[in-house]
Scaffold this active site. Structure first.
Site, short mmCIF file in Angstrom:
data_model
loop_
_atom_site.label_atom_id
_atom_site.label_comp_id
_atom_site.label_asym_id
_atom_site.label_seq_id
_atom_site.Cartn_x
_atom_site.Cartn_y
_atom_site.Cartn_z
N ARG A 142 40.86 -54.18 23.63
CA ARG A 142 41.86 -53.28 22.97
C ARG A 142 42.76 -53.28 24.38
O ARG A 142 42.53 -52.64 25.31
CB ARG A 142 41.47 -51.99 22.53
CG ARG A 142 41.04 -52.30 21.05
CD ARG A 142 42.00 -52.77 20.07
NE ARG A 142 41.49 -52.95 18.70
CZ ARG A 142 41.20 -53.91 18.22
NH1 ARG A 142 41.35 -55.28 18.87
NH2 ARG A 142 41.00 -54.12 16.91
N GLY A 186 28.37 -56.60 23.95
CA GLY A 186 27.97 -56.64 22.50
C GLY A 186 28.21 -58.26 22.11
O GLY A 186 28.11 -59.01 22.98
N ARG A 205 27.02 -49.30 28.40
CA ARG A 205 27.63 -47.92 28.51
C ARG A 205 27.22 -46.94 29.64
O ARG A 205 27.93 -46.25 30.11
CB ARG A 205 27.08 -47.15 27.01
CG ARG A 205 28.45 -46.73 26.51
CD ARG A 205 27.85 -46.44 25.00
NE ARG A 205 27.71 -47.58 24.07
CZ ARG A 205 27.25 -47.63 22.84
NH1 ARG A 205 26.90 -46.44 22.27
NH2 ARG A 205 27.27 -48.77 22.15
N HIS A 215 47.94 -61.10 21.53
CA HIS A 215 46.71 -60.64 20.71
C HIS A 215 46.28 -61.80 19.75
O HIS A 215 46.43 -61.66 18.57
CB HIS A 215 47.10 -59.45 19.70
CG HIS A 215 45.83 -58.66 19.50
ND1 HIS A 215 45.66 -57.18 19.13
CD2 HIS A 215 44.43 -59.07 19.30
CE1 HIS A 215 44.45 -56.87 18.97
NE2 HIS A 215 43.71 -57.90 18.69
N GLU A 242 51.58 -52.11 21.89
CA GLU A 242 51.37 -53.54 21.38
C GLU A 242 52.08 -53.51 20.32
O GLU A 242 51.83 -52.55 19.39
CB GLU A 242 49.79 -53.79 21.08
CG GLU A 242 49.67 -55.32 20.95
CD GLU A 242 48.16 -55.71 20.82
OE1 GLU A 242 47.65 -55.80 19.92
OE2 GLU A 242 47.47 -55.15 21.85
#
Ligand code: DGY
Length: 290
Positions: A209, A140, A162, A256, A237
């Site tokens: 993530r 993306g 994907r 992060h 996290e």
């Protein structure tokens, strides 16, 4: 004038636009709008406590902290902050790629600790990025921005969409950079089997993530010195200070900070407030979560 719950104070001018038009509250039961962070869990139970809620504006591009189905079922609009953090996050991903490829954390520590005694032909050797293969998992906005940077460094790009077989890509890549959203399909996509499929000494970079990666499997692969990991995000996290991952010399971990530039964080606040104001006016959100 509506009531808005802002879960954490955001020190940016965009918030003034909110304050001049709406009233802040800390009572979720009264809130017609919520401006929240990725660390706030907005689930069905919370939504049930907020019967007046019209809009949730997430101060993040990811929306995995929000139960989107539950929001949809209650007619609550959800907004995110796409685009404005793309370059900041891609820069950080590339900084991690470079740091891992050239072993910067170890070399810097060695220099500081008196290990730099002379110029050594065969010490502190790393991976040359020119000609190396980068698998970009999730192609993306951010993945493509990383690919542009990597192309300028002479890397071969392997986009992983994907429907691309992940294992094949992992087996070919010298560097794997994760940019997929966290969903029920992508959670733990990098598990023990995937880590086994990676080339020996390959570098895994995660600025997306933490839960895309199965942490125990990653710790095992690192302990066996099969790969190097450079992580901006982890699971859990924050990663607690006594977590075993910190003890591994082939793990580089930062807290992060992908979007942590002054520019990106200010622009995220602009978009988050735009979403909130639109939702409270009953207009379509300019940047809805999908
Ligand atoms: C996001 O926006 O989802 C990032 O993880 C933090 O900016």
């Amino acid at each position: 004038m509506a009531r808005v719950l802002v879960t954490q104070p955001l020190p940016f001018p965009a918030l003034d636009r909110l304050r001049t038009r709406h009233e802040l509250t800390d009572d979720v039961a009264q809130a017609e709008g919520i401006l929240c962070l990725l660390t706030d869990r907005i689930d069905a139970a919370l939504l049930d406590r907020a019967p007046l809620l019209q809009v949730v504006s997430n101060y993040a591009v990811g929306a995995d902290n929000i139960d989107l189905d539950a929001a949809r079922a209650r007619g609550v609009a959800v907004g995110v902050t796409p685009g404005v953090l793309t370059d900041a996050t891609a820069d950080l991903a590339f900084a991690l790629i470079l740091a891992a490829a050239r072993g910067l954390p170890q070399a810097a520590a060695d220099a500081r600790n008196g290990e730099w005694r002379t110029w050594e032909p065969a010490r502190w050797l790393g991976l040359e990025l020119n000609g190396a293969t980068l698998a970009v998992v999730g192609f993306g906005r951010i993945g493509q921005a990383v690919a542009r940077r990597a192309t300028a460094f002479g890397m071969e790009i392997l986009p992983v969409h994907r429907d691309t077989p992940l294992r094949d890509a992992l087996a070919q890549a010298d560097v794997v950079s994760l940019h997929a959203p966290l969903t029920s399909k992508t959670r733990h996509m990098i598990d023990a089997e995937a880590l086994d499929a990676m080339k020996p000494k390959a570098i895994l970079v995660n600025t997306a993530r933490g839960a895309l990666v199965e942490t125990n499997a990653l710790a095992a692969a690192l302990r066996e010195e099969r790969i190097f990991a450079a992580l901006d995000v982890t699971d859990p996290e924050p990663l607690p200070p006594d977590h075993p991952l910190y003890t591994l010399p082939n793990a580089l971990i930062v807290p992060h900070i992908g979007s942590a530039t002054h520019t990106a964080r200010e622009r995220m606040a602009d978009l988050a407030v735009d979403n909130l104001l639109a939702g409270l006016d009953g207009r379509p959100l300019p940047h809805p979560a999908s």
